[in-house]
Design an enzyme around this catalytic site. Sequence first.
Site, PDB file in Angstrom:
ATOM      1  N   ARG A 279       1.109 -26.499 -37.691  1.00  0.00           N
ATOM      2  CA  ARG A 279       1.200 -26.894 -39.095  1.00  0.00           C
ATOM      3  C   ARG A 279       2.054 -28.148 -39.198  1.00  0.00           C
ATOM      4  O   ARG A 279       3.038 -28.299 -38.476  1.00  0.00           O
ATOM      5  CB  ARG A 279       1.842 -25.765 -39.916  1.00  0.00           C
ATOM      6  CG  ARG A 279       1.598 -25.847 -41.411  1.00  0.00           C
ATOM      7  CD  ARG A 279       2.434 -24.851 -42.189  1.00  0.00           C
ATOM      8  NE  ARG A 279       3.819 -25.283 -42.272  1.00  0.00           N
ATOM      9  CZ  ARG A 279       4.862 -24.517 -41.933  1.00  0.00           C
ATOM     10  NH1 ARG A 279       4.679 -23.299 -41.479  1.00  0.00           N
ATOM     11  NH2 ARG A 279       6.091 -25.002 -42.049  1.00  0.00           N
TER      12      ARG A 279
ATOM     13  N   GLY B 252       4.897 -19.699 -39.189  1.00  0.00           N
ATOM     14  CA  GLY B 252       5.011 -18.327 -39.655  1.00  0.00           C
ATOM     15  C   GLY B 252       3.654 -17.682 -39.881  1.00  0.00           C
ATOM     16  O   GLY B 252       2.682 -18.345 -40.246  1.00  0.00           O
TER      17      GLY B 252
ATOM     18  N   ASP C 199       4.093 -30.667 -42.007  1.00  0.00           N
ATOM     19  CA  ASP C 199       4.642 -30.749 -43.364  1.00  0.00           C
ATOM     20  C   ASP C 199       4.791 -32.206 -43.771  1.00  0.00           C
ATOM     21  O   ASP C 199       5.326 -33.023 -43.000  1.00  0.00           O
ATOM     22  CB  ASP C 199       5.993 -30.032 -43.434  1.00  0.00           C
ATOM     23  CG  ASP C 199       5.876 -28.553 -43.090  1.00  0.00           C
ATOM     24  OD1 ASP C 199       4.785 -27.977 -43.330  1.00  0.00           O
ATOM     25  OD2 ASP C 199       6.852 -27.974 -42.586  1.00  0.00           O
TER      26      ASP C 199
ATOM     27  N   ASN D  48       5.117 -28.096 -36.722  1.00  0.00           N
ATOM     28  CA  ASN D  48       5.464 -26.730 -36.327  1.00  0.00           C
ATOM     29  C   ASN D  48       4.415 -26.224 -35.347  1.00  0.00           C
ATOM     30  O   ASN D  48       3.227 -26.178 -35.675  1.00  0.00           O
ATOM     31  CB  ASN D  48       5.491 -25.812 -37.549  1.00  0.00           C
ATOM     32  CG  ASN D  48       6.503 -26.246 -38.581  1.00  0.00           C
ATOM     33  OD1 ASN D  48       7.657 -25.858 -38.531  1.00  0.00           O
ATOM     34  ND2 ASN D  48       6.084 -27.080 -39.524  1.00  0.00           N
TER      35      ASN D  48
ATOM     36  N   GLU E  90       7.702 -32.975 -40.364  1.00  0.00           N
ATOM     37  CA  GLU E  90       7.826 -32.324 -39.069  1.00  0.00           C
ATOM     38  C   GLU E  90       6.534 -31.630 -38.681  1.00  0.00           C
ATOM     39  O   GLU E  90       5.631 -31.445 -39.501  1.00  0.00           O
ATOM     40  CB  GLU E  90       8.969 -31.313 -39.077  1.00  0.00           C
ATOM     41  CG  GLU E  90       8.798 -30.187 -40.080  1.00  0.00           C
ATOM     42  CD  GLU E  90      10.001 -29.246 -40.080  1.00  0.00           C
ATOM     43  OE1 GLU E  90       9.908 -28.206 -39.407  1.00  0.00           O
ATOM     44  OE2 GLU E  90      11.003 -29.560 -40.751  1.00  0.00           O
TER      45      GLU E  90
ATOM     46  N   TYR F  53      10.042 -17.475 -47.629  1.00  0.00           N
ATOM     47  CA  TYR F  53       9.842 -16.126 -47.132  1.00  0.00           C
ATOM     48  C   TYR F  53      10.219 -15.005 -48.089  1.00  0.00           C
ATOM     49  O   TYR F  53       9.797 -13.866 -47.885  1.00  0.00           O
ATOM     50  CB  TYR F  53      10.649 -15.939 -45.836  1.00  0.00           C
ATOM     51  CG  TYR F  53      10.245 -16.900 -44.758  1.00  0.00           C
ATOM     52  CD1 TYR F  53       8.989 -16.829 -44.175  1.00  0.00           C
ATOM     53  CD2 TYR F  53      11.104 -17.898 -44.318  1.00  0.00           C
ATOM     54  CE1 TYR F  53       8.592 -17.715 -43.177  1.00  0.00           C
ATOM     55  CE2 TYR F  53      10.722 -18.785 -43.319  1.00  0.00           C
ATOM     56  CZ  TYR F  53       9.475 -18.684 -42.756  1.00  0.00           C
ATOM     57  OH  TYR F  53       9.087 -19.560 -41.779  1.00  0.00           O
TER      58      TYR F  53
ATOM     59  N   SER G 189      12.304 -23.142 -40.225  1.00  0.00           N
ATOM     60  CA  SER G 189      12.320 -22.368 -41.463  1.00  0.00           C
ATOM     61  C   SER G 189      13.291 -22.934 -42.505  1.00  0.00           C
ATOM     62  O   SER G 189      13.842 -22.195 -43.330  1.00  0.00           O
ATOM     63  CB  SER G 189      12.661 -20.889 -41.193  1.00  0.00           C
ATOM     64  OG  SER G 189      11.654 -20.285 -40.419  1.00  0.00           O
TER      65      SER G 189
ATOM     66  N   GLU H  54      15.844 -17.294 -36.576  1.00  0.00           N
ATOM     67  CA  GLU H  54      14.596 -16.930 -37.257  1.00  0.00           C
ATOM     68  C   GLU H  54      14.066 -15.571 -36.809  1.00  0.00           C
ATOM     69  O   GLU H  54      12.880 -15.266 -36.970  1.00  0.00           O
ATOM     70  CB  GLU H  54      13.540 -18.010 -37.017  1.00  0.00           C
ATOM     71  CG  GLU H  54      13.922 -19.364 -37.569  1.00  0.00           C
ATOM     72  CD  GLU H  54      12.867 -20.413 -37.276  1.00  0.00           C
ATOM     73  OE1 GLU H  54      11.813 -20.381 -37.934  1.00  0.00           O
ATOM     74  OE2 GLU H  54      13.099 -21.247 -36.389  1.00  0.00           O
TER      75      GLU H  54
END
Length: 324
Positions: A268, A289, A270, A285, A283, A229, A163, A35
Site C-alpha cells: 500500500r 494492516g 500513502d 507499506n 510512504e 484502528y 501505523s 504494532e
Amino acid sequence: MNERHHSEAQAYQADPELARAFGRVAVFMGGDSAEREVSLKSGRAVLAALQSAGVDAFGVDVRGCLLKTVEDPQFDRVFIALHGRGGEDGTLQAILSQAGIPYTGSQMLASALAMDKLRTKFVFEGCGLPTPRFRAMTAEDEAGRILSELRPPLGVKPAHEGSSIGIRKVITEAELAEAYREAAAMDDLVLVEEWVDGPEFTVSLLQDRALPAIGLSTDHVFYDYDAKYLADDTRYRIPCGLSPEDEVRLQQLALDAFRAVGGRTWGRVDIMQDADGRFWLLEVNTVPGMTDHSLVPMAAKAAGISFEELVVRILKDTLEDRHA
C-alpha cells in the site's frame, strides 16, 4: 485451476489443487514491535480467511528470537502478518530466505527500505518522484536550523515505526524540539518533513496492479493510529472523489513508488494532495494492516475481490518459490 470470484450464496474457496500445493501454511503474527496488537488482529483475520477458503493454515504468535521460527519448521510456507520491526523490516524475510521457506510479500531489501521512511524518501527523490521536502533530525538543537530550511507546519516521525506511531504535527521551534524528543525515544533516526494540507489517499497494490484508490478523512489532526484502528468515525471514500483521469494518475504514481523500492505481490502507498492538485508521496507499506478497519481489504472489495480470495492470491505468489 478454477479461481472464480465467489458469489454471495457461496463463500470463496481455493481450488483444491491449489490448496494442496500450498501445503501447511503458518500465519506469523504478533511479534514484539509497537504494532503487536494490530498485527494480532491482522493475523487472526488472515488465518480465518485462509481456513474459510480451504487452506491448511495455523497461526503462530512470534515472540523473542526470530531464528527460532526456522529451527524445526512444521510448515511449508509463511503468510507474514507481522507489522513493524522484525516482521516488516527485512529481518524475518532474510531468515526465511536463508532457510529456503517461501513467504508472502516483498523480499528483504524492499522490506528494509520501505520500513526506513527517511531512505525511502531518498529513493523517491532519486527517481524523480514527488515527496515533501524533508530533513533527518539528530539533536534538539537542530530545530531552529530545520525550521529555517523547511516551511512549517512540519511532520515529525520516527523513521522506522509504522501505523502512524509517534507522528506529531508542529509549527514552532519549541514544538519541534519536543516532538523530536518523543520520536527519538522510539527511534535513533527521526524524519522531519513539510506537512501537506489537503486530502489523503491510499492506493493498494496487488500483483502489479493498482486497486481502486481510497480517500481518507478524519476529525483527528491527521490519519493517526486511533483513526486507523480504533475510531468508528473515520470516513473512507470509494470512489475516492477524484476525476477518473486523476485517479489513474494517482494509481500510476503509487505503482511507480512501489516498484522504486522493489516491492512485490502486495502493499500500500500513502499519498497526499495539495491545494494545487499535486500529489505527494508519503510512504510505502510492504505488510499493510489486514484488520476490519484496514484499507487493502476495503480496496480489494471495491474491485470485486473478497477477503478470502485476496489472501489466497497473495499466498499464491509464494508458489513461484522466488524467495527460497
